[in-house]
Design a protein around this motif. Structure first.
Motif, PDB file in Angstrom:
ATOM      1  N   SER A  44       0.849  -1.209   0.000  1.00  0.00           N
ATOM      2  CA  SER A  44       0.000   0.000   0.000  1.00  0.00           C
ATOM      3  C   SER A  44       0.878   1.249   0.000  1.00  0.00           C
ATOM      4  N   VAL A  45       1.931   1.213   0.797  1.00  0.00           N
ATOM      5  CA  VAL A  45       2.868   2.346   0.834  1.00  0.00           C
ATOM      6  C   VAL A  45       3.522   2.522  -0.531  1.00  0.00           C
ATOM      7  N   TRP A  46       3.928   1.416  -1.132  1.00  0.00           N
ATOM      8  CA  TRP A  46       4.522   1.487  -2.486  1.00  0.00           C
ATOM      9  C   TRP A  46       3.516   2.095  -3.466  1.00  0.00           C
ATOM     10  N   ALA A  47       2.254   1.620  -3.414  1.00  0.00           N
ATOM     11  CA  ALA A  47       1.222   2.099  -4.338  1.00  0.00           C
ATOM     12  C   ALA A  47       0.968   3.589  -4.147  1.00  0.00           C
ATOM     13  N   ALA A  48       0.945   4.030  -2.887  1.00  0.00           N
ATOM     14  CA  ALA A  48       0.723   5.451  -2.597  1.00  0.00           C
ATOM     15  C   ALA A  48       1.832   6.304  -3.207  1.00  0.00           C
ATOM     16  N   GLN A  49       3.070   5.852  -3.035  1.00  0.00           N
ATOM     17  CA  GLN A  49       4.216   6.590  -3.575  1.00  0.00           C
ATOM     18  C   GLN A  49       4.229   6.549  -5.102  1.00  0.00           C
ATOM     19  N   TYR A  59      -1.006  14.011  -5.937  1.00  0.00           N
ATOM     20  CA  TYR A  59      -1.628  13.433  -4.747  1.00  0.00           C
ATOM     21  C   TYR A  59      -0.572  13.029  -3.711  1.00  0.00           C
ATOM     22  N   GLN A  60      -0.914  13.227  -2.474  1.00  0.00           N
ATOM     23  CA  GLN A  60      -0.093  12.737  -1.369  1.00  0.00           C
ATOM     24  C   GLN A  60      -0.982  11.829  -0.526  1.00  0.00           C
ATOM     25  N   ILE A  61      -0.716  10.534  -0.584  1.00  0.00           N
ATOM     26  CA  ILE A  61      -1.521   9.564   0.164  1.00  0.00           C
ATOM     27  C   ILE A  61      -0.747   9.113   1.390  1.00  0.00           C
ATOM     28  N   ARG A 253      -7.946   7.941 -12.509  1.00  0.00           N
ATOM     29  CA  ARG A 253      -8.575   6.671 -12.132  1.00  0.00           C
ATOM     30  C   ARG A 253      -7.810   5.488 -12.730  1.00  0.00           C
ATOM     31  N   ALA A 254      -7.518   5.586 -14.021  1.00  0.00           N
ATOM     32  CA  ALA A 254      -6.800   4.509 -14.707  1.00  0.00           C
ATOM     33  C   ALA A 254      -5.420   4.300 -14.090  1.00  0.00           C
ATOM     34  N   THR A 255      -4.774   5.378 -13.716  1.00  0.00           N
ATOM     35  CA  THR A 255      -3.443   5.290 -13.107  1.00  0.00           C
ATOM     36  C   THR A 255      -3.520   4.580 -11.764  1.00  0.00           C
ATOM     37  N   PHE A 256      -4.515   4.941 -10.944  1.00  0.00           N
ATOM     38  CA  PHE A 256      -4.616   4.319  -9.624  1.00  0.00           C
ATOM     39  C   PHE A 256      -4.989   2.847  -9.742  1.00  0.00           C
ATOM     40  N   VAL A 257      -5.884   2.517 -10.655  1.00  0.00           N
ATOM     41  CA  VAL A 257      -6.257   1.111 -10.856  1.00  0.00           C
ATOM     42  C   VAL A 257      -5.025   0.285 -11.224  1.00  0.00           C
ATOM     43  N   ALA A 258      -4.219   0.803 -12.135  1.00  0.00           N
ATOM     44  CA  ALA A 258      -3.010   0.085 -12.560  1.00  0.00           C
ATOM     45  C   ALA A 258      -2.055  -0.120 -11.390  1.00  0.00           C
ATOM     46  N   VAL A 259      -1.861   0.922 -10.601  1.00  0.00           N
ATOM     47  CA  VAL A 259      -0.955   0.855  -9.448  1.00  0.00           C
ATOM     48  C   VAL A 259      -1.494  -0.114  -8.396  1.00  0.00           C
ATOM     49  N   GLU A 262      -1.192  -3.736  -9.504  1.00  0.00           N
ATOM     50  CA  GLU A 262       0.205  -4.185  -9.446  1.00  0.00           C
ATOM     51  C   GLU A 262       0.588  -4.480  -7.993  1.00  0.00           C
ATOM     52  N   ALA A 263       0.190  -3.607  -7.087  1.00  0.00           N
ATOM     53  CA  ALA A 263       0.484  -3.814  -5.664  1.00  0.00           C
ATOM     54  C   ALA A 263      -0.194  -5.084  -5.154  1.00  0.00           C
TER      55      ALA A 263
END
Length: 324
Positions: A44-49, A59-61, A253-259, A262-263
């Motif tokens: 999750s940390v990797w995906a946020a970064q 975005y800063q998650i 949205r597409a970027t977050f789904v991909a990330v 992958e995570a």
């Protein structure tokens, strides 16, 4: 003089622009109940970064692990309340809002991890995820294998009947309760963060979780037996709150789904690898690790639990069981 004034104006403009850029960064909260050592957190940390990187730091998650923003019920409610933007949580909790999606927690529905992963690529998965989104507005973007759930106890268990009267911690979710109650256990809902202490002081004698969670939460320190029931092949969904999803552009949205996917794939691989190692490691620590006759448990569940009482649909169950 003119040159100095120009420099001062330029510096002031640069400061203003810099401040505006900082203010423009969108801060989001990502919550879960798992330990910082577990793949669900590290990925999750990797995906946020990675999401920040792929969106030019738009975005800063911040990821909040180990129930920092509340128990699993709380963070699911937080999606609608606006207190969290993203969570990782099981379909059993999503089923409180949309019962049919909880059919994946009907005991013994999945043969193994590969069967579960095949389901996440199926039309049935898409239909259930859409049903949940239609009901809540929240969007499931990825699913991670959590592990096969097994029973740990301070008394040996060889058959379903051996669980009769056993004081057992089980999450307060109907599907989790199905197998233990069908076998006669006295189930107690204790918050995830408090299970170790409850086992240690004898408030409960048993619990059920995947091997990786038994390791991460150190339940093996306060239990003598691990019984490989694999009664639920568990999974976690990465869910984005409606209010957050609606604000994102199609590209974001597409970027977050991909990330997120992958995570999820990376965490899944880590869990599968670790599961394969842990039986031997637990035996080395002096625990008894035993197999059971699953048919004995399956028959008890079939007698004691109906699909209708949970709001599940038999048609969904049949489709999932048929997936190869």
């Amino acid at each position: 003089m003119f040159g100095r004034t120009t420099l001062l104006i330029a510096a002031a403009l640069g400061l203003t622009l810099g401040t505006s850029a900082a203010e423009a960064q969108i801060k989001l909260k990502w919550a879960h109940v798992y330990e910082t050592s577990e793949p669900f957190h590290t990925e999750s940390v990797w995906a946020a970064q990675e999401f920040a990187k792929r969106t030019n730091n738009k975005y800063q998650i911040e990821v909040f692990p180990a129930s920092q923003l509340g128990k699993e019920t709380d963070i699911n409610q937080g999606l609608s309340l606006g207190s969290v933007d993203i969570i990782i949580s099981g379909s059993s909790f999503a089923a409180r809002a949309y019962p049919p999606i909880g059919v994946t927690y009907y005991p013994f529905i999945f043969r193994d991890a590969d069967h579960l992963l095949a389901y996440t690529k199926s039309d049935t998965y898409k239909e259930l995820a859409k049903g949940y989104e239609d009901k809540t507005g929240h969007h499931i973007v990825a699913t991670t294998y959590y592990g096969a759930r097994h029973v740990t106890s301070n008394k040996p268990i060889k058959a379903c009947a051996d669980m009769k009267g056993l004081k057992m911690r089980v999450p307060d979710v109907p599907a989790y309760l199905a197998m233990p109650r069908s076998c006669g256990a006295n189930t107690t809902p204790i918050a995830f963060a408090e299970v170790y202490l409850a086992l240690q002081n004898g408030t409960v004698e048993a619990q059920e979780n995947p091997l990786t969670t038994i390791e991460a939460k150190k339940f093996y320190e306060v239990q003598k037996h691990i019984v490989l029931t694999a009664h639920i092949v568990d999974h976690l969904n990465t869910i984005v709150a409606k209010g957050t999803w609606d604000k994102w552009s199609a590209e974001d949205r597409a970027t977050f789904v991909a990330v997120a996917q992958e995570a999820a794939a990376r965490a899944t691989k880590q869990i599968q690898t670790r599961e394969a190692e842990l039986v031997g490691l637990f035996k080395e620590k002096g625990l008894t690790v035993s197999e059971v006759d699953k048919k004995d448990f399956i028959d008890a569940v079939a007698k004691g639990v109906t699909f209708e009482q949970f709001g599940y649909r038999k048609a969904d169950y049949d489709k999932i069981v048929a997936i190869k």
